[in-house]
Design a protein around this motif. Sequence first.
Motif, PDB file in Angstrom:
ATOM      1  N   SER A 118     170.283   0.370  50.018  1.00 45.92           N
ATOM      2  CA  SER A 118     169.180  -0.239  49.284  1.00 45.92           C
ATOM      3  C   SER A 118     169.633  -0.774  47.938  1.00 45.92           C
ATOM      4  CB  SER A 118     168.055   0.787  49.095  1.00 45.92           C
ATOM      5  OG  SER A 118     168.537   1.933  48.394  1.00 45.92           O
ATOM      6  N   PHE A 119     170.463  -0.028  47.228  1.00 48.30           N
ATOM      7  CA  PHE A 119     170.926  -0.453  45.911  1.00 48.30           C
ATOM      8  C   PHE A 119     171.836  -1.677  46.044  1.00 48.30           C
ATOM      9  CE2 PHE A 119     172.842  -0.321  41.776  1.00 48.30           C
ATOM     10  CZ  PHE A 119     171.906   0.312  40.967  1.00 48.30           C
ATOM     11  N   LYS A 120     172.725  -1.659  47.023  1.00 53.02           N
ATOM     12  CA  LYS A 120     173.617  -2.804  47.222  1.00 53.02           C
ATOM     13  C   LYS A 120     172.833  -4.049  47.614  1.00 53.02           C
ATOM     14  CE  LYS A 120     176.419  -0.567  50.034  1.00 53.02           C
ATOM     15  NZ  LYS A 120     177.564  -0.292  50.946  1.00 53.02           N
ATOM     16  N   ALA A 121     171.782  -3.864  48.423  1.00 53.91           N
ATOM     17  CA  ALA A 121     170.983  -5.013  48.833  1.00 53.91           C
ATOM     18  C   ALA A 121     170.246  -5.627  47.648  1.00 53.91           C
ATOM     19  CB  ALA A 121     169.990  -4.584  49.911  1.00 53.91           C
ATOM     20  N   GLY A 161     173.578  -6.066  44.622  1.00 51.86           N
ATOM     21  CA  GLY A 161     174.857  -6.607  45.035  1.00 51.86           C
ATOM     22  C   GLY A 161     176.049  -5.781  44.621  1.00 51.86           C
ATOM     23  N   ARG A 162     175.855  -4.530  44.301  1.00 53.76           N
ATOM     24  CA  ARG A 162     176.937  -3.642  43.891  1.00 53.76           C
ATOM     25  C   ARG A 162     176.520  -2.201  44.118  1.00 53.76           C
ATOM     26  NH1 ARG A 162     175.389  -1.106  39.262  1.00 53.76           N
ATOM     27  NH2 ARG A 162     173.799  -2.138  37.971  1.00 53.76           N
ATOM     28  N   LEU A 163     177.489  -1.307  44.022  1.00 46.50           N
ATOM     29  CA  LEU A 163     177.191   0.119  44.112  1.00 46.50           C
ATOM     30  C   LEU A 163     176.611   0.618  42.797  1.00 46.50           C
ATOM     31  CD1 LEU A 163     180.349   1.427  46.008  1.00 46.50           C
ATOM     32  CD2 LEU A 163     178.016   1.308  46.892  1.00 46.50           C
ATOM     33  N   PRO A 164     175.778   1.646  42.837  1.00 49.37           N
ATOM     34  CA  PRO A 164     175.210   2.162  41.588  1.00 49.37           C
ATOM     35  C   PRO A 164     176.252   2.868  40.744  1.00 49.37           C
ATOM     36  CG  PRO A 164     174.612   3.575  43.426  1.00 49.37           C
ATOM     37  CD  PRO A 164     175.290   2.376  44.017  1.00 49.37           C
ATOM     38  N   ARG A 165     176.006   2.866  39.430  1.00 46.47           N
ATOM     39  CA  ARG A 165     176.860   3.615  38.514  1.00 46.47           C
ATOM     40  C   ARG A 165     176.256   4.994  38.268  1.00 46.47           C
ATOM     41  NH1 ARG A 165     177.147  -1.761  36.151  1.00 46.47           N
ATOM     42  NH2 ARG A 165     175.251  -1.301  34.968  1.00 46.47           N
ATOM     43  N   ALA A 166     177.061   5.873  37.724  1.00 43.00           N
ATOM     44  CA  ALA A 166     176.622   7.261  37.538  1.00 43.00           C
ATOM     45  C   ALA A 166     175.452   7.359  36.579  1.00 43.00           C
ATOM     46  CB  ALA A 166     177.787   8.117  37.042  1.00 43.00           C
ATOM     47  N   ASP A 167     175.318   6.388  35.653  1.00 44.49           N
ATOM     48  CA  ASP A 167     174.256   6.481  34.659  1.00 44.49           C
ATOM     49  C   ASP A 167     172.936   5.873  35.134  1.00 44.49           C
ATOM     50  OD1 ASP A 167     174.896   3.835  34.659  1.00 44.49           O
ATOM     51  OD2 ASP A 167     175.418   3.697  32.548  1.00 44.49           O
ATOM     52  N   GLU A 170     170.990   7.064  37.760  1.00 46.97           N
ATOM     53  CA  GLU A 170     170.463   8.004  38.738  1.00 46.97           C
ATOM     54  C   GLU A 170     168.977   7.792  39.008  1.00 46.97           C
ATOM     55  OE1 GLU A 170     170.520  11.272  41.409  1.00 46.97           O
ATOM     56  OE2 GLU A 170     172.033   9.915  40.617  1.00 46.97           O
ATOM     57  N   GLN A 171     168.165   7.681  37.975  1.00 44.87           N
ATOM     58  CA  GLN A 171     166.729   7.500  38.159  1.00 44.87           C
ATOM     59  C   GLN A 171     166.442   6.220  38.930  1.00 44.87           C
ATOM     60  OE1 GLN A 171     164.534   9.740  37.237  1.00 44.87           O
ATOM     61  NE2 GLN A 171     162.541   8.718  37.182  1.00 44.87           N
ATOM     62  N   LEU A 172     167.090   5.137  38.535  1.00 46.31           N
ATOM     63  CA  LEU A 172     166.914   3.862  39.216  1.00 46.31           C
ATOM     64  C   LEU A 172     167.407   3.940  40.654  1.00 46.31           C
ATOM     65  CD1 LEU A 172     166.172   0.840  39.015  1.00 46.31           C
ATOM     66  CD2 LEU A 172     168.519   0.429  38.231  1.00 46.31           C
ATOM     67  N   ARG A 173     168.492   4.627  40.867  1.00 48.30           N
ATOM     68  CA  ARG A 173     169.086   4.767  42.199  1.00 48.30           C
ATOM     69  C   ARG A 173     168.115   5.430  43.173  1.00 48.30           C
ATOM     70  NH1 ARG A 173     174.915   7.843  42.819  1.00 48.30           N
ATOM     71  NH2 ARG A 173     175.472   7.127  44.924  1.00 48.30           N
ATOM     72  N   ILE A 174     167.468   6.499  42.737  1.00 54.10           N
ATOM     73  CA  ILE A 174     166.519   7.217  43.593  1.00 54.10           C
ATOM     74  C   ILE A 174     165.294   6.351  43.863  1.00 54.10           C
ATOM     75  CG2 ILE A 174     165.042   9.245  43.747  1.00 54.10           C
ATOM     76  CD1 ILE A 174     167.092  10.649  41.888  1.00 54.10           C
ATOM     77  N   GLN A 175     164.782   5.698  42.835  1.00 53.78           N
ATOM     78  CA  GLN A 175     163.571   4.896  42.993  1.00 53.78           C
ATOM     79  C   GLN A 175     163.805   3.724  43.933  1.00 53.78           C
ATOM     80  OE1 GLN A 175     161.226   4.613  39.613  1.00 53.78           O
ATOM     81  NE2 GLN A 175     159.929   2.970  40.359  1.00 53.78           N
ATOM     82  N   VAL A 176     164.934   3.044  43.788  1.00 58.20           N
ATOM     83  CA  VAL A 176     165.236   1.909  44.659  1.00 58.20           C
ATOM     84  C   VAL A 176     165.351   2.373  46.109  1.00 58.20           C
ATOM     85  CG1 VAL A 176     167.022   0.224  45.233  1.00 58.20           C
ATOM     86  CG2 VAL A 176     166.290   0.488  42.875  1.00 58.20           C
ATOM     87  N   HIS A 177     165.985   3.509  46.327  1.00 59.27           N
ATOM     88  CA  HIS A 177     166.116   4.039  47.693  1.00 59.27           C
ATOM     89  C   HIS A 177     164.745   4.330  48.303  1.00 59.27           C
ATOM     90  CE1 HIS A 177     167.055   6.563  51.107  1.00 59.27           C
ATOM     91  NE2 HIS A 177     166.345   7.540  50.555  1.00 59.27           N
ATOM     92  N   LEU A 178     163.888   5.011  47.567  1.00 53.07           N
ATOM     93  CA  LEU A 178     162.577   5.372  48.106  1.00 53.07           C
ATOM     94  C   LEU A 178     161.711   4.135  48.351  1.00 53.07           C
ATOM     95  CD1 LEU A 178     161.775   8.563  45.984  1.00 53.07           C
ATOM     96  CD2 LEU A 178     162.489   8.459  48.379  1.00 53.07           C
TER      97      LEU A 178
END
Length: 440
Positions: free
Chosen positions: A43-46, A49-55, A57-65
């Motif tokens: 989901s994040f790559k879509a 266009g890149r892999l998420p960075r360690a900082d 995290e909140q955005l990473r979870i929200q985009v996935h859900l």
Amino acid sequence: MTLSRQLAAGAIVLLAGLIACGTPPAPERLHTDSVNLLLGDESFKARFGRLPRADEEQLRIQVHLEDVLERLRQRSTEGLSPAARAARSRNLERLADYIQRGEFPRNDGHPDARRPTFIDSRGRICAVGYLLEQELGPEVAEAIAADHKYAFIREIDSPLLARWAATTGLELEELEMIQPTYSSEPPYEESYGPIFSLLDPLDGSDGHFSIGSGFLFDGKGDGVPIRLDLSTAFRGSCGLGGYAAISLTKLTGADRSATSLSNMDLGMYFARPVFSGNWLVLRGGLLLPTGDEDEVGSSVNTSVAAKRPAQAVLFQPGALGGRLGASMIVPSALCSSCSLRLDAGLDVYSPFYKALRFSPRWGAGFSYRYQQLVTMLEIAGGRYAETLAARSAIHHSVGLSFRKAASGRSGFQPGLALSIPLENGIKRWFLGFDVTMRFL
């Protein structure tokens, strides 16, 4: 050794070998470095266009859900019974509410790896746990978390969970698609708290640049001070960093207008987490004289101190001295979306190179975050002289401010603040606006 003993020994060895060969190896613990066991970080790559960075995290979870919710909404429900279709629709709406709320747990027991976390130590529940809790109640969710806090769905051996899953209208695989993994890194705003508008702009963040303006409305007819604030700070990986702050004030509408460039505040600070996630910030610096050395510049102090009374000494023209201070930032104070900050400090300076003056200062702020909006209530004060000839007195201001938080640990955070001096009744108030860029 007799023949019978040799045969017995051989039989024991053969039996041990058979037992060893027949024992299946212990199953490996499931593990993934992605946000989801099945979908990874697709989901994040879509989206970016890149892999998420360690900082992030909140955005990473929200985009996935958000991505999973859209996938599940698009799936056909032709094979489901009317009851199952209704249950599915109900649970997807609950998932949308959970995403909108944005309060995700953190993995507080496995700092070396990403893990699902059913309910974390601060009571924040995962997405699947939230759906279960809405249907069966918090007691059931807590019972499952007690035995399977860090388990993937397929690792949870719970008849209760299995019976509930069969009534959700969602397949077990779809629940696995929903279930995120979490890092042990708390979200940025939770770690440091937001930038307050009335208190000192310096906090435990890795760096920021802020530009702010404001107008003071004064019913006494002494003119309208217009103020511009600039501040910046950068912190290294060791926790030590530097900062600089300066303000430009224009006094307009009075008999004698003046531009008073305040003393520059320049120094070093040190920030580190203490006491279970709280942050301690220590600072020390110089007050360098850059302002107009006249009474007009000094009189501005009476008005513009409403903006930041703890920095009022900066408006004593020609003041040369030093500054010490400490701040304690307490994330999740009183609630998971709250933050508390306490400030204290001491300025020692000499206006116009006269006798030394001592100006203690203090402040406190409380913030509440709802999604991307942070509301802050603050009070700050200090002991300083309003003009060059005046005796030192204690002054306080109270402030209310609103700020849009960045979606990740970096980004722009615009804020609007209203501050009012508490001395001699409410005769003036200061309205300010700033845009802060945080570098994490």
